[in-house]
Design a protein around this motif. Structure first.
Motif, PDB file in Angstrom:
ATOM      1  N   PRO A  44       3.660   0.538 -19.323  1.00 24.82           N
ATOM      2  CA  PRO A  44       4.303  -0.773 -19.154  1.00 24.82           C
ATOM      3  C   PRO A  44       4.364  -1.225 -17.694  1.00 24.82           C
ATOM      4  O   PRO A  44       4.155  -2.404 -17.401  1.00 24.82           O
ATOM      5  CB  PRO A  44       5.702  -0.548 -19.734  1.00 24.82           C
ATOM      6  N   ALA A  45       4.647  -0.301 -16.767  1.00 23.49           N
ATOM      7  CA  ALA A  45       4.656  -0.658 -15.343  1.00 23.49           C
ATOM      8  C   ALA A  45       3.264  -1.100 -14.899  1.00 23.49           C
ATOM      9  O   ALA A  45       3.110  -2.095 -14.172  1.00 23.49           O
ATOM     10  CB  ALA A  45       5.135   0.529 -14.506  1.00 23.49           C
ATOM     11  N   PHE A  46       2.240  -0.371 -15.346  1.00 23.63           N
ATOM     12  CA  PHE A  46       0.860  -0.722 -15.015  1.00 23.63           C
ATOM     13  C   PHE A  46       0.494  -2.109 -15.542  1.00 23.63           C
ATOM     14  O   PHE A  46      -0.080  -2.945 -14.826  1.00 23.63           O
ATOM     15  CB  PHE A  46      -0.080   0.340 -15.602  1.00 23.63           C
ATOM     16  N   LEU A  47       0.809  -2.358 -16.811  1.00 26.60           N
ATOM     17  CA  LEU A  47       0.484  -3.640 -17.419  1.00 26.60           C
ATOM     18  C   LEU A  47       1.251  -4.779 -16.751  1.00 26.60           C
ATOM     19  O   LEU A  47       0.697  -5.856 -16.496  1.00 26.60           O
ATOM     20  CB  LEU A  47       0.794  -3.605 -18.919  1.00 26.60           C
ATOM     21  N   PHE A  48       2.520  -4.551 -16.454  1.00 26.34           N
ATOM     22  CA  PHE A  48       3.355  -5.604 -15.874  1.00 26.34           C
ATOM     23  C   PHE A  48       2.853  -6.023 -14.492  1.00 26.34           C
ATOM     24  O   PHE A  48       2.655  -7.220 -14.231  1.00 26.34           O
ATOM     25  CB  PHE A  48       4.809  -5.135 -15.777  1.00 26.34           C
ATOM     26  N   ILE A  49       2.633  -5.051 -13.601  1.00 24.94           N
ATOM     27  CA  ILE A  49       2.261  -5.433 -12.238  1.00 24.94           C
ATOM     28  C   ILE A  49       0.852  -6.022 -12.183  1.00 24.94           C
ATOM     29  O   ILE A  49       0.566  -6.895 -11.361  1.00 24.94           O
ATOM     30  CB  ILE A  49       2.394  -4.250 -11.250  1.00 24.94           C
ATOM     31  N   ASN A  50      -0.034  -5.572 -13.072  1.00 24.04           N
ATOM     32  CA  ASN A  50      -1.378  -6.144 -13.102  1.00 24.04           C
ATOM     33  C   ASN A  50      -1.380  -7.542 -13.702  1.00 24.04           C
ATOM     34  O   ASN A  50      -2.129  -8.414 -13.258  1.00 24.04           O
ATOM     35  CB  ASN A  50      -2.338  -5.228 -13.870  1.00 24.04           C
ATOM     36  N   GLY A 194       7.651   0.515  -5.885  1.00 27.60           N
ATOM     37  CA  GLY A 194       8.178   1.451  -6.882  1.00 27.60           C
ATOM     38  C   GLY A 194       7.435   1.351  -8.201  1.00 27.60           C
ATOM     39  O   GLY A 194       7.066   2.381  -8.807  1.00 27.60           O
ATOM     40  N   LEU A 195       7.190   0.129  -8.659  1.00 22.14           N
ATOM     41  CA  LEU A 195       6.436  -0.064  -9.903  1.00 22.14           C
ATOM     42  C   LEU A 195       4.998   0.418  -9.755  1.00 22.14           C
ATOM     43  O   LEU A 195       4.419   0.970 -10.694  1.00 22.14           O
ATOM     44  CB  LEU A 195       6.462  -1.537 -10.309  1.00 22.14           C
ATOM     45  N   ALA A 199       3.013   3.113 -11.968  1.00 22.41           N
ATOM     46  CA  ALA A 199       1.790   2.691 -12.651  1.00 22.41           C
ATOM     47  C   ALA A 199       0.586   3.558 -12.300  1.00 22.41           C
ATOM     48  O   ALA A 199      -0.367   3.638 -13.081  1.00 22.41           O
ATOM     49  CB  ALA A 199       1.486   1.230 -12.298  1.00 22.41           C
ATOM     50  N   THR A 200       0.626   4.203 -11.155  1.00 20.81           N
ATOM     51  CA  THR A 200      -0.542   4.949 -10.672  1.00 20.81           C
ATOM     52  C   THR A 200      -1.075   5.979 -11.675  1.00 20.81           C
ATOM     53  O   THR A 200      -2.286   6.052 -11.907  1.00 20.81           O
ATOM     54  CB  THR A 200      -0.222   5.640  -9.327  1.00 20.81           C
ATOM     55  N   PRO A 201      -0.220   6.802 -12.321  1.00 22.24           N
ATOM     56  CA  PRO A 201      -0.769   7.813 -13.244  1.00 22.24           C
ATOM     57  C   PRO A 201      -0.998   7.298 -14.664  1.00 22.24           C
ATOM     58  O   PRO A 201      -1.348   8.094 -15.544  1.00 22.24           O
ATOM     59  CB  PRO A 201       0.326   8.887 -13.247  1.00 22.24           C
ATOM     60  N   ALA A 202      -0.828   5.998 -14.917  1.00 21.23           N
ATOM     61  CA  ALA A 202      -0.812   5.487 -16.294  1.00 21.23           C
ATOM     62  C   ALA A 202      -2.086   5.823 -17.060  1.00 21.23           C
ATOM     63  O   ALA A 202      -2.034   6.421 -18.148  1.00 21.23           O
ATOM     64  CB  ALA A 202      -0.574   3.972 -16.282  1.00 21.23           C
TER      65      ALA A 202
END
Length: 308
Positions: A44-50, A194-195, A199-202
């Motif tokens: 979710p963090a990966f999807l949100f920031i992208n 922070g996000l 997201a880095t290891p997603a």
């Protein structure tokens, strides 16, 4: 770009997850914990920031959605009809046929499709990918439950379905990213960093979990129907998407490759969970998850060689 450069890193992580779990270094409890972090926090963090950083105005193209979803629904119908006419007599029901149709058409877009496309095309297409992913589960799960409800005592509940979709971490994170993007919200450097760390290891975690979960499934006695579903999923569906994208809509090569690779993804494990909930074809879809994932290496290599 060499095809091995795209496929090898992805399959290396999947194989590592499978091998370490099969060897007993990780057990089901370990993988359950890692899965929870991956699918409820990191992805979710990966999807949100992208989605927040995506060129939002360029991502919304209804023709991209049509080029993807018309073949997806068509293959769903083909799978449904195959089971209605050729399935075992006890399985020629609407609910079993709907589940089999889902097994022929539901793609593992986030865990497998996204890493392959990112490796092949970079992040230029990520906004368009997320637009397609947003509707993916909603369209196919709703169609499956609607058809299945015809053969079951309980009917389809739009309220329960809407709640499950709204609270789905993938749909929710993409939706919030779209809203924040549209409102031009600035998260601030600290929160954004922070996000980004979350997201880095997603994608690596998602691929590792996929390999680990494959060690818990087996290709059972009903491998023939699993093979049929796998062929429809990773060969017929992307071929139809290619025809729609290239011949009907005349998309650029980059858009065509993105759509084809997304549709060539193996069956997503969520389809197996739906089969378990409806209580039809659980073992067949479990086998299809394994078989289509293994065969997707050949399918991806074929499409990448042809299109890139």
């Amino acid at each position: 770009m060499a095809i091995a450069n795209i496929i090898f890193p992805i399959m290396f992580i999947v194989t590592l997850g499978y091998g370490l779990t099969r060897a007993g270094f990780f057990n089901k409890d370990h993988i359950a914990g890692l899965s929870k972090f991956t699918f409820y926090v990191s992805i979710p963090a990966f999807l949100f920031i992208n989605m927040l950083a995506a060129p939002f105005a360029q991502s919304i193209d209804p023709y991209l959605l049509l080029a993807f979803y018309i073949p997806v629904i068509l293959v769903f119908v083909i799978g449904y009809q195959i089971n209605r006419h050729f399935g075992a007599n006890t399985h020629r029901t609407s609910d079993a046929s709907a589940v089999f149709g889902l097994g022929c058409s539901y793609s593992n877009t986030v865990i497998v499709g996204l890493p392959v496309i990112s490796a092949a095309l970079g992040k230029a297409m990520i906004g368009s990918i997320f637009m397609i992913i947003t509707f993916h589960s909603a369209v196919l799960f709703a169609l499956t439950f609607l058809l299945a409800s015809r053969a079951q005592q309980h009917g389809f509940s739009w309220r329960n379905f809407a709640r499950s979709m709204v609270l789905n971490p993938v749909v929710l994170s993409i939706t919030l990213g779209i809203i924040a993007n549209g409102l031009n919200i600035n998260l601030g450097q600290q929160l954004n960093d922070g996000l980004s760390l979350l997201a880095t290891p997603a994608l690596a975690c998602a691929l590792f979990v996929l390999g680990a979960n494959l060690s818990f499934y087996r290709i059972g006695e009903n491998w023939r129907f699993a093979l049929v579903a796998s062929m429809l999923k990773i060969l017929i569906l992307p071929a139809l998407v290619y025809l729609m994208a290239d011949k009907v809509f005349g998309f650029t090569l980059q858009n065509t490759v993105m759509l084809v690779l997304l549709s060539a993804s193996p069956l997503g494990v969520n389809a197996y969970l739906i089969a378990t909930e409806i209580k039809q074809y659980q073992s067949t879809l479990g086998s299809t998850v394994v078989l289509s994932t293994l065969l997707s290496v050949l399918s991806y290599s074929l499409w990448l060689t042809w299109l890139i």
